[in-house]
Write a protein that holds these residues in place. Sequence first.
Motif, PDB file in Angstrom:
ATOM      1  N   HIS A  59     -96.419 -36.615  89.546  1.00  0.00           N
ATOM      2  CA  HIS A  59     -96.763 -35.189  89.462  1.00  0.00           C
ATOM      3  C   HIS A  59     -96.620 -34.552  88.065  1.00  0.00           C
ATOM      4  O   HIS A  59     -97.459 -33.756  87.670  1.00  0.00           O
ATOM      5  CB  HIS A  59     -96.030 -34.372  90.537  1.00  0.00           C
ATOM      6  N   ASP A  60     -95.571 -34.890  87.333  1.00  0.00           N
ATOM      7  CA  ASP A  60     -95.374 -34.256  86.020  1.00  0.00           C
ATOM      8  C   ASP A  60     -95.659 -35.204  84.851  1.00  0.00           C
ATOM      9  O   ASP A  60     -95.285 -34.901  83.708  1.00  0.00           O
ATOM     10  CB  ASP A  60     -93.936 -33.720  85.896  1.00  0.00           C
ATOM     11  N   ASP A  72     -90.791 -30.164  94.622  1.00  0.00           N
ATOM     12  CA  ASP A  72     -90.711 -29.695  93.232  1.00  0.00           C
ATOM     13  C   ASP A  72     -89.893 -28.404  93.139  1.00  0.00           C
ATOM     14  O   ASP A  72     -89.205 -28.165  92.146  1.00  0.00           O
ATOM     15  CB  ASP A  72     -92.149 -29.466  92.731  1.00  0.00           C
ATOM     16  N   HIS A 126     -85.829 -35.193  86.509  1.00  0.00           N
ATOM     17  CA  HIS A 126     -86.405 -34.243  87.464  1.00  0.00           C
ATOM     18  C   HIS A 126     -87.410 -34.959  88.370  1.00  0.00           C
ATOM     19  O   HIS A 126     -87.413 -34.785  89.589  1.00  0.00           O
ATOM     20  CB  HIS A 126     -87.077 -33.078  86.707  1.00  0.00           C
ATOM     21  N   ARG A 141     -82.555 -27.491  91.361  1.00  0.00           N
ATOM     22  CA  ARG A 141     -83.163 -26.146  91.370  1.00  0.00           C
ATOM     23  C   ARG A 141     -82.123 -25.139  91.831  1.00  0.00           C
ATOM     24  O   ARG A 141     -81.383 -25.385  92.793  1.00  0.00           O
ATOM     25  CB  ARG A 141     -84.368 -26.100  92.309  1.00  0.00           C
TER      26      ARG A 141
HETATM   27 FE   LIG Z   1     -92.074 -30.889  88.536  1.00  0.00          FE
END
Ligand SMILES: [Fe+2]
Length: 202
Positions: A57-58, A135, A28, A141
């Motif tokens: 970010h994650d 994101d 991801h 997504r």
């Molecule tokens: Fe994310």
Amino acid sequence: MGNRSIAELLTAADELAKSRLSERRYAHTIRVADTAEHLAKTHNLDPERTRLAALIHDAAREMKKDKYLRVAEEWNIPYGDFERENPKLLHGPVAAELSRRELGVEDGEILDAVREHTVGRAEMGDISLALYLADKIEPERDYPSVEKIREMAENDLRAATTEALRTAIAFGEMRGKTVHPASREALNWLDESDGRPNEGME
Ligand SMILES: [Fe+2]
Ligand SMILES: [Fe+2]
């Protein structure tokens, strides 16, 4: 830590994400990085700095739930009642601080983008808008308005973020969740600024 080049930081951020995340979430992360970089190129932002924010970010997303508040205390990360109730929301702020400490990332725009990527913020910068959107629209997504938001993101980061925030808020409300005040503030800010560029942006 010294001044590492952006190329070195990109490699280090990729390694950080890979070492801390499951394969699924690392995949991801790479999709978000590719999407964010594409949006940056489309909208004349710095593609490498935008990619760096996305790689980070994650990175703190798979910590144990009870660890977020402890780390936030230890690293002096401010948080409110909302985060106390939903500690996972701190994964952005914790990832930003982690990248500062472990990689030496000092770029405020990058750190802000990482911090804000989950709920948004009023006066988000452009890298932050690109990451927030990436994101939400990375290729895997899948939700009813994702195509619309993808198309909007090609033309206008602000309009697309407005739509993405509205979608996120509506989805949260549908599931009986309270909306984070920062998301409402971000939406109000976008509605008020209505397509006007940020100060300092030509
Ligand atoms: Fe994310
Ligand atoms: Fe996240």
